[in-house]
Write a protein that holds these residues in place. Structure first.
Motif, PDB file in Angstrom:
ATOM      1  N   UNK A   3      26.210 -48.045 -20.612  1.00  0.00           N
ATOM      2  CA  UNK A   3      27.311 -48.723 -22.072  1.00  0.00           C
ATOM      3  C   UNK A   3      26.164 -49.883 -22.128  1.00  0.00           C
ATOM      4  N   UNK A   4      25.859 -50.365 -23.251  1.00  0.00           N
ATOM      5  CA  UNK A   4      24.818 -51.260 -23.506  1.00  0.00           C
ATOM      6  C   UNK A   4      25.668 -52.364 -24.397  1.00  0.00           C
ATOM      7  N   UNK A   5      25.617 -53.601 -23.861  1.00  0.00           N
ATOM      8  CA  UNK A   5      26.251 -54.707 -24.818  1.00  0.00           C
ATOM      9  C   UNK A   5      26.430 -55.059 -26.365  1.00  0.00           C
ATOM     10  N   UNK A   6      27.428 -54.863 -26.788  1.00  0.00           N
ATOM     11  CA  UNK A   6      27.748 -54.982 -28.700  1.00  0.00           C
ATOM     12  C   UNK A   6      27.816 -57.186 -28.263  1.00  0.00           C
ATOM     13  N   UNK A   7      28.697 -57.512 -27.476  1.00  0.00           N
ATOM     14  CA  UNK A   7      28.804 -59.070 -28.088  1.00  0.00           C
ATOM     15  C   UNK A   7      29.227 -59.379 -27.183  1.00  0.00           C
ATOM     16  N   UNK A 240      29.518 -40.921 -37.468  1.00  0.00           N
ATOM     17  CA  UNK A 240      29.727 -39.748 -36.759  1.00  0.00           C
ATOM     18  C   UNK A 240      31.153 -39.585 -35.524  1.00  0.00           C
ATOM     19  N   UNK A 241      31.447 -40.621 -35.377  1.00  0.00           N
ATOM     20  CA  UNK A 241      32.689 -40.482 -34.376  1.00  0.00           C
ATOM     21  C   UNK A 241      31.841 -40.232 -32.841  1.00  0.00           C
ATOM     22  N   UNK A 242      30.693 -40.220 -32.930  1.00  0.00           N
ATOM     23  CA  UNK A 242      30.137 -39.930 -31.454  1.00  0.00           C
ATOM     24  C   UNK A 242      29.360 -41.539 -30.740  1.00  0.00           C
ATOM     25  N   UNK A 243      30.352 -42.502 -31.389  1.00  0.00           N
ATOM     26  CA  UNK A 243      29.996 -43.683 -30.132  1.00  0.00           C
ATOM     27  C   UNK A 243      31.205 -44.419 -29.542  1.00  0.00           C
ATOM     28  N   UNK A 244      30.586 -44.448 -28.074  1.00  0.00           N
ATOM     29  CA  UNK A 244      31.863 -44.633 -27.420  1.00  0.00           C
ATOM     30  C   UNK A 244      32.331 -46.871 -26.902  1.00  0.00           C
ATOM     31  N   UNK A 245      33.012 -46.731 -27.558  1.00  0.00           N
ATOM     32  CA  UNK A 245      33.127 -48.593 -27.856  1.00  0.00           C
ATOM     33  C   UNK A 245      34.164 -48.661 -26.616  1.00  0.00           C
ATOM     34  N   UNK A 246      33.725 -49.294 -25.371  1.00  0.00           N
ATOM     35  CA  UNK A 246      34.532 -49.990 -24.363  1.00  0.00           C
ATOM     36  C   UNK A 246      34.862 -51.475 -24.701  1.00  0.00           C
ATOM     37  N   UNK A 266      29.231 -50.529 -25.659  1.00  0.00           N
ATOM     38  CA  UNK A 266      28.957 -49.464 -26.393  1.00  0.00           C
ATOM     39  C   UNK A 266      28.347 -48.046 -25.669  1.00  0.00           C
ATOM     40  N   UNK A 267      28.572 -46.683 -25.657  1.00  0.00           N
ATOM     41  CA  UNK A 267      27.523 -45.930 -25.614  1.00  0.00           C
ATOM     42  C   UNK A 267      26.851 -45.214 -26.038  1.00  0.00           C
ATOM     43  N   UNK A 268      26.220 -44.705 -27.079  1.00  0.00           N
ATOM     44  CA  UNK A 268      25.557 -43.419 -28.562  1.00  0.00           C
ATOM     45  C   UNK A 268      25.278 -42.443 -28.148  1.00  0.00           C
TER      46      UNK A 268
END
Length: 281
Positions: A3-7, A240-246, A266-268
């Motif tokens: 996963x990569x950092x969004x915030x 596309x509901x294909x991004x996992x938010x964590x 998240x991971x796309x």
């Protein structure tokens, strides 16, 4: 997958992410701060207080949201006004995690502040405003979601170390509880979860810095590495509901320990999810 950092680390105890086009994208909670966080299209995070605790939320068809707050439920109208409903929990306990069933009823499970064994329960708020205890004798009630056809639900009471499955129908509710998967001893603690459009289950592994994906048959087929140990919950969203938010937490950590704890990740390009189930009240 990684996963990569969004915030930045914007939450002390991030939890309960939900994607809904009705409110413009992703919302989640900073649970012990009592705040609802929103991710704006430009990446800016906004927050607003809804009480002492903000445990979980889901959209309402007419706008606004249903919320789980410290000792019960609350309703937010289209103008953002939050009205608390009568408490359902005793002092010393709080709401923790939940979601809506295929018939538009909102569930949230509880836990004791001191983590007492058996002190928690799973509560349900019906559209008519009535409340019901669905499960009792729990300890840390966590993830809950339904399969695409609505016939099965997956649920976590964290100290069991398991994800359990239930059968579901509108009249009987949740029945036939049985183990679905058991986490390995070195796999962290099961926390929040979401079910994708293929019936696979994504489960946060608290303490292990990961999200684990199980097929509908209970086979582990993917692990998402998260650069923060205390992974709390996940949801599928995006166009596309294909991004996992964590979401992650820094509750109980010393200053400087696990520096990205509390950030959103998240991971796309993963298996697409389901549209969020809304509260019908």
């Amino acid at each position: 997958m990684r996963a990569h950092q969004l915030t930045d680390p914007v939450a002390y105890h991030g939890e309960g992410p939900v994607w809904s086009p009705r409110w413009g994208g992703l919302r989640w909670v900073d649970l012990l701060a009592g705040d609802v966080l929103s991710l704006q299209p430009d990446g800016v995070v906004t927050r607003r207080s809804v009480g002492e605790v903000a445990a979980a939320l889901r959209p309402r068809p007419g706008g606004g949201a249903v919320l789980a707050v410290e000792r019960g439920f609350a309703l937010e109208d289209v103008h953002g006004t939050v009205t608390a409903l009568p408490p359902v929990l005793p002092p010393g306990t709080r709401m923790n995690d939940g979601g809506c069933d295929p018939d538009g009823r909102f569930y949230c499970g509880s836990m004791a502040y001191d983590h007492r064994t058996g002190a928690a329960a799973l509560h349900r708020l019906d559209p008519d405003g009535s409340t019901h205890v669905v499960l009792s004798g729990l300890t840390i009630s966590n993830g809950l979601d339904w399969t695409p056809d609505g016939s099965r639900a997956y649920y976590v009471d964290t100290p069991t170390g398991r994800v359990d499955a239930f059968d579901y129908d509108p009249a009987s509710g949740l029945t036939g509880r049985r183990p679905f998967v058991t986490f390995p001893e070195d796999g962290g603690h099961p926390d929040g979860l979401t079910v994708d459009a293929a019936g696979g289950v994504w489960v946060a592994a608290y303490g292990a810095g990961a999200v684990r994906h199980y097929t509908a048959a209970g086979v582990l087929d993917a692990v998402v590495e998260v650069p923060a140990r205390q992974v709390t919950a996940c949801t599928l969203g995006g166009e596309g509901l294909d991004e996992l938010f964590i979401t992650t937490s820094r509750e109980g950590l010393a200053a400087g320990d696990d520096p990205l704890a509390g950030a959103l990740f998240s991971v796309s390009g993963v298996a697409p999810g389901q549209p969020v189930r809304e509260f019908a009240g």
